[in-house]
Design a protein around this motif. Structure first.
Motif, PDB file in Angstrom:
ATOM      1  N   PRO A 137      -2.202 -38.401 -28.353  1.00  0.00           N
ATOM      2  CA  PRO A 137      -2.364 -39.837 -28.107  1.00  0.00           C
ATOM      3  C   PRO A 137      -2.438 -40.644 -29.381  1.00  0.00           C
ATOM      4  O   PRO A 137      -2.021 -41.789 -29.414  1.00  0.00           O
ATOM      5  CB  PRO A 137      -3.684 -39.910 -27.305  1.00  0.00           C
ATOM      6  N   ASP A 138      -2.993 -40.077 -30.469  1.00  0.00           N
ATOM      7  CA  ASP A 138      -3.097 -40.825 -31.714  1.00  0.00           C
ATOM      8  C   ASP A 138      -1.730 -41.085 -32.325  1.00  0.00           C
ATOM      9  O   ASP A 138      -1.514 -42.088 -33.012  1.00  0.00           O
ATOM     10  CB  ASP A 138      -3.983 -40.068 -32.714  1.00  0.00           C
ATOM     11  N   GLN A 141       0.199 -43.932 -30.175  1.00  0.00           N
ATOM     12  CA  GLN A 141      -0.263 -45.302 -30.323  1.00  0.00           C
ATOM     13  C   GLN A 141       0.050 -45.784 -31.731  1.00  0.00           C
ATOM     14  O   GLN A 141      -0.595 -45.384 -32.702  1.00  0.00           O
ATOM     15  CB  GLN A 141      -1.767 -45.400 -30.052  1.00  0.00           C
ATOM     16  N   VAL A 199     -13.849 -49.420 -19.236  1.00  0.00           N
ATOM     17  CA  VAL A 199     -13.704 -49.029 -20.638  1.00  0.00           C
ATOM     18  C   VAL A 199     -14.785 -48.031 -21.042  1.00  0.00           C
ATOM     19  O   VAL A 199     -14.537 -47.109 -21.816  1.00  0.00           O
ATOM     20  CB  VAL A 199     -13.747 -50.276 -21.541  1.00  0.00           C
ATOM     21  N   LYS A 259     -11.299 -54.026 -27.176  1.00  0.00           N
ATOM     22  CA  LYS A 259     -11.027 -52.608 -26.981  1.00  0.00           C
ATOM     23  C   LYS A 259      -9.968 -52.393 -25.918  1.00  0.00           C
ATOM     24  O   LYS A 259      -9.130 -51.488 -26.031  1.00  0.00           O
ATOM     25  CB  LYS A 259     -12.322 -51.876 -26.606  1.00  0.00           C
ATOM     26  N   ARG A 260      -9.962 -53.216 -24.878  1.00  0.00           N
ATOM     27  CA  ARG A 260      -8.932 -53.100 -23.848  1.00  0.00           C
ATOM     28  C   ARG A 260      -7.568 -53.492 -24.399  1.00  0.00           C
ATOM     29  O   ARG A 260      -6.531 -52.976 -23.970  1.00  0.00           O
ATOM     30  CB  ARG A 260      -9.275 -53.975 -22.642  1.00  0.00           C
ATOM     31  N   LYS A 261      -7.556 -54.411 -25.354  1.00  0.00           N
ATOM     32  CA  LYS A 261      -6.293 -54.876 -25.920  1.00  0.00           C
ATOM     33  C   LYS A 261      -5.677 -53.850 -26.859  1.00  0.00           C
ATOM     34  O   LYS A 261      -4.464 -53.626 -26.834  1.00  0.00           O
ATOM     35  CB  LYS A 261      -6.517 -56.192 -26.673  1.00  0.00           C
ATOM     36  N   GLY A 263      -7.142 -50.547 -27.706  1.00  0.00           N
ATOM     37  CA  GLY A 263      -7.449 -49.137 -27.511  1.00  0.00           C
ATOM     38  C   GLY A 263      -8.289 -48.602 -28.662  1.00  0.00           C
ATOM     39  O   GLY A 263      -9.507 -48.782 -28.695  1.00  0.00           O
ATOM     40  N   ASP A 264      -7.654 -47.967 -29.637  1.00  0.00           N
ATOM     41  CA  ASP A 264      -8.353 -47.393 -30.783  1.00  0.00           C
ATOM     42  C   ASP A 264      -8.378 -48.402 -31.926  1.00  0.00           C
ATOM     43  O   ASP A 264      -7.384 -49.075 -32.208  1.00  0.00           O
ATOM     44  CB  ASP A 264      -7.658 -46.103 -31.232  1.00  0.00           C
ATOM     45  N   ARG A 267      -5.707 -48.831 -34.846  1.00  0.00           N
ATOM     46  CA  ARG A 267      -4.434 -49.539 -34.668  1.00  0.00           C
ATOM     47  C   ARG A 267      -4.476 -50.946 -35.237  1.00  0.00           C
ATOM     48  O   ARG A 267      -3.438 -51.597 -35.374  1.00  0.00           O
ATOM     49  CB  ARG A 267      -4.066 -49.611 -33.184  1.00  0.00           C
TER      50      ARG A 267
END
Length: 382
Positions: A137-138, A141, A199, A259-261, A263-264, A267
């Motif tokens: 996943p890293d 993204q 979240v 955080k919803r926008k 994610g990590d 980024r």
């Protein structure tokens, strides 16, 4: 072996430096709160919107470093030598080898050589990308681009400003300790809002943290501070407590939506994001001055003396711009969890400041409430 020890020593040194920077941030934020409280009280410059507008506007200075880095990278690319020319094509007279010219081998020798270097998959490219995103996943993204980061900063400008202006306004009505303790409940609001939005996840420890924070907030709001050493209790303290809680709730909304926008957090280009917030603050929020002046909420005025100007500018540059840069560096050198837990030190430090600098006494229920909020803050972030 020596290289491993050197790398370990470097890691320990970097972490120690991050902890030192974190302690500096704690002292700067508490000192900034006392400075703003002094401006609202002794200096009679009760202008929370003006101070927050100036403080958030200093975030635009982050764009200076971003612009300088882009210029340096552009100059470095121009100074690099051009790539070598491609090799010339083979002469036309050279005969290509055909399959008839290739030496034939037995069937037992065909296994390794007959396999292609890249095996074609029967799945489509989109399915392969989904498989990569599931396993790595890293990698899947990507970092946000410049345009996306700037747009995000503009979108979150008002929410960020609202969280900070309510915190500053609370210092006009309540003590620095009460404001710091109640603003620390932002972790509680982040947890509750994040759980409602999918979240964050609630567990037994975090539910206990929520209960402890609620009990602590009730104790602090109900008992407040006592008169001690000739210092009178601040009038309308409940207004300041309500503003501090509103700031914590707004900050919880801000962090959850962000955080919803993205994610990590890796980024996000933090300097570019904060710089965009600062520019959007300057461009979009200036109509608040005539509006608040017209409504009588905050009469527009500038500092009347060089002393007050100096206090306002120092608070903006050191208390906001420098401290947030040190906070960002300390998070990179340690971890977000360490920084979040370390900032809880503002609670006992602000309480000590109120007792020593302002002569305010605290009751036992108030201290118990502070311990409950501190415990809930730590438990919610574990």
């Amino acid at each position: 072996m020596v290289e491993t020890q050197a790398a370990g020593a470097f890691g320990l040194g970097r972490r120690a430096l991050g902890l030192v920077l974190l302690l500096c941030v704690v002292f700067i934020w508490v000192a900034s709160s006392f400075l703003v409280s002094n401006l609202f009280g002794e200096q009679e410059f009760n202008q929370p919107f003006f101070i927050t507008y100036l403080n958030t506007g200093t975030f635009s200075l982050y764009l200076v470093g971003t612009l300088a880095s882009h210029i340096c990278r552009g100059c470095a690319k121009q100074q690099q030598p051009p790539p070598p020319p491609p090799p010339p094509p083979p002469p036309a007279t050279e005969r290509l080898r055909t399959s008839d010219d290739m030496p034939r081998s037995s069937s037992s020798d065909t296994a390794p050589e007959a396999l292609p270097l890249v095996r074609r998959s029967s799945t489509s490219g989109e399915e392969e990308l989904r498989n990569v995103a599931h396993v790595y996943p890293d990698i899947a993204q990507d970092k946000l681009g410049t345009r996306e980061t700037v747009r995000l900063g503009v979108q979150f400008c008002v929410l960020w400003f609202a969280a900070n202006v309510t915190q500053n306004a609370s210092l006009a009505y309540t003590t620095v300790a009460s404001s710091s303790i109640l603003c620390a409940t932002s972790g509680l609001f982040t947890l509750l809002i994040g759980a409602a939005g999918g979240v964050e996840q609630l567990n037994a420890t975090r539910l206990c943290a929520v209960a402890a924070s609620i009990a602590g907030v009730y104790s602090i709001v109900k008992y407040g501070t006592n008169e001690s050493h000739g210092a009178s209790t601040m009038a309308h303290a409940w207004i300041g407590d309500l503003l501090a809680l509103s700031s914590a709730a707004l900050y919880g909304c801000y962090t959850t939506l962000l955080k919803r926008k993205i994610g990590d957090e890796s980024r996000l280009d933090a300097p570019l994001f904060f710089g965009s917030v600062g520019v959007a603050n300057i461009v979009l929020l200036w109509p608040g001055f005539p509006l608040l002046h017209k409504l009588g909420v905050e009469r527009f005025q500038v500092p009347a003396s060089p002393r007050i100007w100096g206090m306002v500018v120092v608070n903006a540059l050191v208390g906001t711009f420098v401290s947030d840069y040190l906070w960002l560096q300390s998070m990179l050198m340690t971890s977000p969890l360490v920084v979040t837990l370390g900032l809880s030190l503002t609670i006992p430090l602000s309480m000590a400041g109120d007792i020593v600098l302002k002569g305010l006494g605290v009751s036992l229920p108030y201290c118990v409430g502070a311990v409950l909020v501190l415990s809930g803050f730590i438990a919610a972030n574990l």
